[in-house]
Scaffold this motif. Structure first.
Motif, PDB file in Angstrom:
ATOM      1  N   GLU A 106       0.839  -1.202   0.000  1.00  0.00           N
ATOM      2  CA  GLU A 106       0.000   0.000   0.000  1.00  0.00           C
ATOM      3  C   GLU A 106       0.871   1.248   0.000  1.00  0.00           C
ATOM      4  O   GLU A 106       0.600   2.222  -0.697  1.00  0.00           O
ATOM      5  N   ASN A 107       1.953   1.186   0.786  1.00  0.00           N
ATOM      6  CA  ASN A 107       2.861   2.335   0.839  1.00  0.00           C
ATOM      7  C   ASN A 107       3.532   2.580  -0.495  1.00  0.00           C
ATOM      8  O   ASN A 107       3.924   3.705  -0.810  1.00  0.00           O
ATOM      9  N   LEU A 108       3.707   1.497  -1.264  1.00  0.00           N
ATOM     10  CA  LEU A 108       4.380   1.643  -2.558  1.00  0.00           C
ATOM     11  C   LEU A 108       3.420   2.132  -3.634  1.00  0.00           C
ATOM     12  O   LEU A 108       3.820   2.361  -4.777  1.00  0.00           O
ATOM     13  N   GLY A 109       2.145   2.266  -3.282  1.00  0.00           N
ATOM     14  CA  GLY A 109       1.177   2.792  -4.236  1.00  0.00           C
ATOM     15  C   GLY A 109       0.793   1.797  -5.317  1.00  0.00           C
ATOM     16  O   GLY A 109       0.483   2.169  -6.445  1.00  0.00           O
ATOM     17  N   ILE A 110       0.788   0.514  -4.963  1.00  0.00           N
ATOM     18  CA  ILE A 110       0.439  -0.532  -5.924  1.00  0.00           C
ATOM     19  C   ILE A 110      -1.091  -0.632  -6.032  1.00  0.00           C
ATOM     20  O   ILE A 110      -1.789  -0.468  -5.034  1.00  0.00           O
ATOM     21  N   PRO A 111      -1.619  -0.899  -7.246  1.00  0.00           N
ATOM     22  CA  PRO A 111      -3.073  -0.980  -7.405  1.00  0.00           C
ATOM     23  C   PRO A 111      -3.701  -2.083  -6.542  1.00  0.00           C
ATOM     24  O   PRO A 111      -3.084  -3.136  -6.343  1.00  0.00           O
ATOM     25  N   PRO A 112      -4.914  -1.854  -6.018  1.00  0.00           N
ATOM     26  CA  PRO A 112      -5.567  -2.763  -5.075  1.00  0.00           C
ATOM     27  C   PRO A 112      -5.575  -4.236  -5.493  1.00  0.00           C
ATOM     28  O   PRO A 112      -5.278  -5.103  -4.658  1.00  0.00           O
ATOM     29  N   ILE A 141      -2.220  -5.721  -5.061  1.00  0.00           N
ATOM     30  CA  ILE A 141      -1.897  -5.897  -3.635  1.00  0.00           C
ATOM     31  C   ILE A 141      -2.528  -7.189  -3.143  1.00  0.00           C
ATOM     32  O   ILE A 141      -1.880  -8.006  -2.490  1.00  0.00           O
TER      33      ILE A 141
END
Lengths: 292, 269
Positions: free
Chosen positions: A114-120, A123
């Motif tokens: 989540e911190n890396l900004g990966i799409p849901p 994740i």
């Protein structure tokens, strides 16, 4: 430079000093070390040998006072790539309680991605894979608080795997666990290394955890004093005792037998190998005495 | 008992109420609370009460659980009831002594207030019984997210992160406190007897180690978060996405018709 470097981490002439108003303490002294991709390295040392300080330098949490650490060719001192370095080198600490952020297992594992900004959706996939990799899929909806120490530590490892790092550094991950929890962690790490090709750097003071490593590094007073295969390291009982480490019982027994004139090979590590060595040695001396 | 505080009052279930979007549930709760106080006659209040009981029934949480919450609030209920008895300023005087008098109006007020508080407890229990604290935290973050347009973006994220970590560490710290208390008891500390002042004093050797260890934990947690690439709310995504579904619109429609019913009954009776 397109070729993939064979070393994931390169430590070059690194010194680390802790300073406060009056004292200056050098924890790591002019140390150099390369960690090869896909290897399983164990760093052994007693408390205060500088092994934890070194560990924290491997992902840029500590910045060397002198010298440089390169992760996949990136200098850990560069501020703009700090996140990149931490993503490439995952770090697991001693106390699992102080590493878990969320009250639901799967949400905790998702924290890094989540911190890396990966799409849901991605994740979700990574979280499921990571929990699978540490064999904790059945607990994804559990509360970490109700799990055992070994299980919590596996969750912490899953949290790192979900960031898909190239290397895992574990700073005494088993120090607070019971023997069962310790065995769980070590077998999880071995499996990750053997099956998924994960580079593992395990820092510990439990000698027996080094048995299956590719390479064992012994640290004392901020310096590397030995760096070899486990069998070679373990047979050097005198050196191990000098730096205050507990020698595995088999190694110690063989060492004592050898220094008392028995012809045993001190490289035997497992109980079975040691037993064979002893039988062989007894056999020869027995036949020797019969001849007389 | 104390250890399960993370799950607060959550009662595991799969009812419609459980499945409703937590954001919708929070908004509806606020709406209903406002309307409980708007309802001003026996009919509208009675109607609201029936609707709340229906909600409680479809939540499939045992009724006893709701009553358990009532028990805790009983002293407050009695206290406000008695105070309100004397607040009536019209109607027949039923009882009077010194400067106080109880009128029929006062009796009505007291009953209304007691019923309102009871309903309040019921609806808020319906929320906490059917929603995990984690979902509540996420919902609050989501509901507060419009604040980012007035420059409070990081504040909203920080608040939500603080709530998440607090929820996570409550059981850990309780366990730690128990350990320290046992350690001090083993050294002869008496934490249960004596006067208030002595007992407070006896707690100091428990609180100081607890504080120190909490600070150490916080430091280690910060390092672990750093290692997990935490960098504040900027550019962060969430694995769990909250979606409004048809169910949520039905819940909304239900609540709005209840409010409409209350207004209508207010006007016509």
């Amino acid at each position: 430079m397109d070729e993939v470097m064979s070393n994931i981490i390169e430590v070059k002439n690194v010194t680390y000093e802790y300073t406060d108003e009056e004292n200056r303490f050098t924890a790591v002294k002019d140390l150099s070390l390369d960690i090869e991709r896909g290897s399983f390295t164990v760093i052994l040392g007693h408390n205060g040998s500088g092994k934890s300080t070194l560990a924290k330098m491997l992902n840029g949490l500590n910045k060397p006072t002198r010298g440089d650490v390169f992760v996949d060719g990136i200098n850990t001192k560069a501020e703009e790539t700090e996140i990149e370095v931490k993503r490439k080198v995952g770090m697991v600490f001693q106390n699992p309680d102080n590493q878990i952020i969320a009250s639901i297992v799967e949400e905790d594992v998702a924290f890094g991605p989540e911190n890396l900004g990966i799409p849901p959706l991605e994740i979700r996939r990574r979280v499921d894979n990571a929990l699978e990799a540490v064999d904790m899929s059945d607990f994804k909806k559990s509360t970490p608080h109700h799990l055992s120490g070994g299980q919590k530590q596996r969750i912490a490892i899953a949290g790192m795997i979900a960031m898909e790092p190239e290397c895992l550094v574990l700073d005494e991950p088993t120090a607070m666990l019971d023997p069962k929890g310790r065995a769980e962690i070590i077998s999880t790490l071995l499996r990750l290394n053997r099956e998924k090709g994960m580079t593992v750097v395990l820092i510990t003071h439990y000698m027996e955890e080094a048995e299956n490593a590719d390479r064992v590094i012994v640290m004392n007073d901020g310096e590397i004093i030995a760096d070899d295969k486990p069998k070679v390291i373990f047979s050097d009982v005198k050196m191990l005792k000098d730096v205050g480490l507990d020698v595995p019982q088999t190694a110690e027994l063989l060492y004592k037998l050898k220094s008392n004139g028995f012809k045993v090979d001190t490289h035997a590590l497992s109980i079975k190998e040691a037993a064979e060595q002893i039988i062989k040695a007894l056999g020869t001396s027995y036949t020797d005495s019969e001849e007389k | 008992m104390l250890r399960d505080i993370t799950f607060g009052q959550y009662y595991e279930g799969r009812s419609v109420v459980h499945k409703t979007d937590p954001r919708v549930k929070i908004l509806l709760l606020i709406l209903i609370i406002v309307f409980i106080f708007i309802a001003e006659n026996a009919f509208s209040l009675g109607f609201a009460a029936v609707m709340i009981i229906i909600t409680a029934i479809i939540s499939r949480v045992p009724f006893g659980m709701y009553l358990k919450n009532m028990k805790a609030i009983l002293p407050v209920l009695i206290f406000t009831g008695i105070i309100n008895l004397f607040y009536g300023d019209g109607g027949k005087v039923l009882l009077s002594f010194w400067k106080l008098s109880v009128t029929t109006d006062g009796v009505y007020r007291a009953i209304f207030m007691a019923v309102r508080i009871t309903m309040l407890i019921f609806v808020s229990s319906a929320l906490t019984y059917t929603t995990t604290p984690n979902d509540l935290t996420d919902a609050i973050e989501s509901l507060l997210s419009p604040l980012k347009f007035i420059g409070l973006k990081s504040a909203v994220h920080t608040l939500a992160m603080m709530m998440t970590i607090a929820l996570r560490f409550i059981p850990t710290l309780i366990e730690e406190a128990e350990k320290i208390m046992n350690a001090q008891k083993a050294r002869g500390a008496d934490l249960e007897n004596g006067r208030l002042k002595e007992r407070v004093k006896a707690l100091i050797p428990v609180l100081i180690p607890l504080l120190i260890s909490s600070v150490r934990r916080a430091y280690e947690l910060a390092e672990a978060m750093e290692c997990r690439c935490y960098n504040g709310g900027e550019g962060r995504t969430r694995m769990k996405q909250m979606h409004m579904s048809a169910r949520d619109f039905w819940a909304l429609a239900f609540a709005i018709s209840v409010c409409g019913g209350i207004i209508t009954l207010n006007i016509f009776f």
